[in-house]
Structure formats: C-alpha cells, structure tokens
Design a protein around this motif. Sequence first.
Motif, mmCIF file in Angstrom:
data_model
loop_
_atom_site.group_PDB
_atom_site.id
_atom_site.type_symbol
_atom_site.label_atom_id
_atom_site.label_comp_id
_atom_site.label_asym_id
_atom_site.label_seq_id
_atom_site.Cartn_x
_atom_site.Cartn_y
_atom_site.Cartn_z
ATOM 1 N N LYS A 5 0.850 -1.187 0.000
ATOM 2 C CA LYS A 5 0.000 0.000 0.000
ATOM 3 C C LYS A 5 0.884 1.235 0.000
ATOM 4 C CE LYS A 5 -3.845 -2.164 2.473
ATOM 5 N NZ LYS A 5 -4.728 -2.089 3.656
ATOM 6 N N ASN A 6 0.572 2.172 -0.866
ATOM 7 C CA ASN A 6 1.370 3.363 -1.005
ATOM 8 C C ASN A 6 0.852 4.433 -0.050
ATOM 9 O OD1 ASN A 6 3.389 4.881 -2.052
ATOM 10 N ND2 ASN A 6 2.349 5.402 -3.963
ATOM 11 N N THR A 7 1.005 4.188 1.267
ATOM 12 C CA THR A 7 0.477 5.097 2.282
ATOM 13 C C THR A 7 1.596 5.922 2.883
ATOM 14 O OG1 THR A 7 0.702 3.371 3.933
ATOM 15 C CG2 THR A 7 -1.428 3.570 2.875
ATOM 16 N N ALA A 8 1.219 7.068 3.475
ATOM 17 C CA ALA A 8 2.198 7.940 4.124
ATOM 18 C C ALA A 8 2.707 7.290 5.404
ATOM 19 C CB ALA A 8 1.554 9.288 4.443
ATOM 20 N N ILE A 9 3.972 7.527 5.693
ATOM 21 C CA ILE A 9 4.576 6.963 6.900
ATOM 22 C C ILE A 9 4.148 7.780 8.112
ATOM 23 C CG2 ILE A 9 6.756 6.562 8.097
ATOM 24 C CD1 ILE A 9 8.036 6.036 5.432
ATOM 25 N N ASP A 10 3.658 7.109 9.137
ATOM 26 C CA ASP A 10 3.279 7.753 10.388
ATOM 27 C C ASP A 10 4.490 7.701 11.316
ATOM 28 O OD1 ASP A 10 2.330 8.488 12.879
ATOM 29 O OD2 ASP A 10 0.340 7.629 12.518
ATOM 30 N N LEU A 11 5.261 8.792 11.371
ATOM 31 C CA LEU A 11 6.500 8.795 12.132
ATOM 32 C C LEU A 11 6.252 8.597 13.621
ATOM 33 C CD1 LEU A 11 8.458 11.674 10.372
ATOM 34 C CD2 LEU A 11 8.701 9.218 10.050
ATOM 35 N N LYS A 12 5.126 9.099 14.122
ATOM 36 C CA LYS A 12 4.821 8.946 15.545
ATOM 37 C C LYS A 12 4.618 7.480 15.901
ATOM 38 C CE LYS A 12 1.737 10.637 19.182
ATOM 39 N NZ LYS A 12 0.574 11.514 19.481
ATOM 40 N N ASN A 13 3.855 6.769 15.061
ATOM 41 C CA ASN A 13 3.630 5.353 15.320
ATOM 42 C C ASN A 13 4.905 4.541 15.136
ATOM 43 O OD1 ASN A 13 0.947 5.576 16.023
ATOM 44 N ND2 ASN A 13 0.184 5.209 13.957
ATOM 45 N N LEU A 14 5.718 4.932 14.149
ATOM 46 C CA LEU A 14 6.978 4.230 13.945
ATOM 47 C C LEU A 14 7.887 4.384 15.160
ATOM 48 C CD1 LEU A 14 7.871 5.009 10.229
ATOM 49 C CD2 LEU A 14 7.381 2.771 11.207
ATOM 50 N N LYS A 15 7.959 5.589 15.708
ATOM 51 C CA LYS A 15 8.803 5.820 16.882
ATOM 52 C C LYS A 15 8.309 5.012 18.068
ATOM 53 C CE LYS A 15 10.847 9.403 19.764
ATOM 54 N NZ LYS A 15 10.934 10.844 20.072
ATOM 55 N N ALA A 16 6.992 4.941 18.237
ATOM 56 C CA ALA A 16 6.435 4.144 19.323
ATOM 57 C C ALA A 16 6.831 2.685 19.188
ATOM 58 C CB ALA A 16 4.913 4.272 19.345
ATOM 59 N N GLY A 17 7.045 2.239 17.952
ATOM 60 C CA GLY A 17 7.440 0.862 17.719
ATOM 61 C C GLY A 17 8.930 0.636 17.680
ATOM 62 N N GLY A 18 9.736 1.662 17.961
ATOM 63 C CA GLY A 18 11.182 1.507 18.011
ATOM 64 C C GLY A 18 11.919 1.921 16.757
ATOM 65 N N PHE A 19 11.215 2.557 15.789
ATOM 66 C CA PHE A 19 11.833 3.020 14.550
ATOM 67 C C PHE A 19 11.889 4.551 14.593
ATOM 68 C CE2 PHE A 19 9.792 -1.015 13.779
ATOM 69 C CZ PHE A 19 10.730 -1.735 13.057
ATOM 70 N N ILE A 20 13.087 5.108 14.712
ATOM 71 C CA ILE A 20 13.258 6.531 14.981
ATOM 72 C C ILE A 20 13.835 7.222 13.757
ATOM 73 C CG2 ILE A 20 14.302 8.207 16.544
ATOM 74 C CD1 ILE A 20 14.689 5.733 18.484
ATOM 75 N N LYS A 21 13.148 8.252 13.264
ATOM 76 C CA LYS A 21 13.578 8.950 12.044
ATOM 77 C C LYS A 21 14.910 9.645 12.239
ATOM 78 C CE LYS A 21 12.995 10.450 7.826
ATOM 79 N NZ LYS A 21 14.444 10.736 7.656
ATOM 80 N N GLU A 22 15.802 9.459 11.264
ATOM 81 C CA GLU A 22 17.088 10.127 11.274
ATOM 82 C C GLU A 22 17.039 11.351 10.365
ATOM 83 O OE1 GLU A 22 19.806 6.084 11.882
ATOM 84 O OE2 GLU A 22 19.985 7.255 10.027
ATOM 85 N N ARG A 23 18.145 12.060 10.267
ATOM 86 C CA ARG A 23 18.219 13.234 9.406
ATOM 87 C C ARG A 23 18.188 12.846 7.931
ATOM 88 N NH1 ARG A 23 22.596 17.529 11.972
ATOM 89 N NH2 ARG A 23 21.508 17.874 13.953
ATOM 90 N N GLY A 24 18.846 11.753 7.611
ATOM 91 C CA GLY A 24 18.922 11.335 6.217
ATOM 92 C C GLY A 24 17.574 10.931 5.647
#
Length: 322
Positions: A5-24
Amino acid sequence: MSEEKNTAIDLKNLKAGGFIKERGKDLFTVRLRVPGGRLPVGRLKKIAEVAEKYGQGMVHLSVRQSVELININFRDFDAVVAELGEGTQKVASCGARVRVPTACGGCEYNPNGLVDTQKSALEVDEKLFGTPTGHHKFKVGFAGCPFDCPKSATNDVGFQGAVWPVLSADHCIGCGLCAKSCTEDAIAMGDNGKPRFIPANCLYCGDCLKVCPTEAWRAGKKGYTVRIGGKWGRRPLVGTLFAEFLPEDQVVDFIAAVLGWYQEKAEGQGRIRLGDVIRAQGPEALLARLRERFPAFAVNATIAPQAIATQVGKEKQAHDNR
C-alpha cells in the motif's frame, strides 16, 4: 511495513514501535530490546550481521543499554525485523510507554551485588514492557547495591539493592573489622569492645556482613530501596525515597501501582512525566496509595522529587559578561 500500500509513513507510530527517524532521507534508527543490558553471544552475532547487511556496518550503544541499528532504510524494515527474529532479537519501543528496564549485573558475579537485578529486569520487561502510559515515557532501572552504577534515582521508578544488618552479640568476637569497613560511620566500637550500630548513617550496603569472620552480622531485612519520580532531560529530577526493603517478588506489582496512580493523576495534562505530577500533587498523594498496597515497605514520609540545577554558574557568567 509492507510496500503493498502506497500510504504515508506515520512517524509517531513508527517511533512508538522503536523506529526513529534520522536526518537522512528515508533513514531510521532501529532500537533493539535488551532488558538489563545483557545479550547472548548468538543474538549479538545476528545483530552484527543485520547491521552489516542493511546499515553501514556499525551500531550505537545507547545510554540505556540498548543496541541501535543506524542508517536503516524504511524499505528494509520488514527484512530487518524478520532476520532479527531468527535470532530471537526483538525491537524496542519509544514514546509514551513503559521502556526497556536497565540493570547492573546484580548479585550473580559482582561482589557488591545484594539482589538479582537481572532477574527483576527480565520480569519487568516480560510483564510491563510497552504498556501505554497515556502521557509520557516511563523508565525503570535496577541497581544491585548503593554504589548505584545504573543511576536508579534518575528513573521514573528506580530500585537499589539493600540489606538491613543485625548483630548477634553472642557470636561477635570484637575484632572491629565491621567498624573499619563501614565508610558511612554506621558502626562504631563501643566501650564493651563490641560494635555499636548507628542506623541513621546506614546506607544498607551490607559491607559489615561481608567482612565479619564469625557471621555475627546477618541480614535482618533484604530487598530494594525504591525511589520514584526521577528523570533526565532539560529539567532533570532526582527521585526520592518511597519504599524500603521491597521484596524482589513484589517489584512488578509495585511498578504497576505507581503506573496506575500516574495515569490517573496525569489525566488531561498531556505530555507530563511522573516526577512532575508528584511535585504538583505532593508526595503524600502517591505515598498514601502505596501504603494501602505495600504497608510493610512504604516509608512513613518523604519529599517530592528534587530538581537538579544544571545551569549552576550561569548567573555568575551573565554577571561577569555585563
């Protein structure tokens, strides 16, 4: 994390799951779950293999004993999680949840250790890890003795191994080793040639028990000293004493009771840490709840978590620059 599915990434939910957005662009740090800071060698090898394959051949060791994979492209999330799972390595969580507990080695091999901190950390991780708080992060730390290498008092709930020494005068030969070994002046030799215990000075380290050649000193009580309300960050707090000699088998229930109180009293206040709630409500509000559940271990009175003045010297610098 499929690409079907070509959906937008939910950064808040990703962080809650242990995936933390970097600068790159498209890059994330993947935080791994390492309760108590202990890793079997097999899991460590698998982590290294995944880091080389999907990252840039290195990991970061966080200040809370986690291993973090860095520079992971979000398109590789499924593969990273699957391959880590082959080595039974789980991803941690971030956000407003109970975090992975930290711990020292405890009594397994450390001569200063008084309690099994590793066992406590694994139990908390198994039963409480990832529990949503509804407000903010919730950190737990375990120290095996008053040296407190994990800095337990800077956790929301911090546990420190403790032993209450009791002297059997009939077995004492008056050698004085206990008084010489006590760096807190909690033991002094009396006029009768026998040691005299000064409870107000005791830090519950148990050094007197270790040096006594006749085992005249024994553990009257043993368990955890518990401090609550600590945190670091921009406005750090040191947690204060709420319980003493809490048995190891009551740790999970104790944390759950504190967490329940926090969730209730922080209702409607948004992102607020436990220590700030205690300071607003007053420490007696939490202590009264703990006395109901843990009457034998909750202290009679305490004070609110104490603010750490990290900007000490700023006033003088400003004055000198005038």
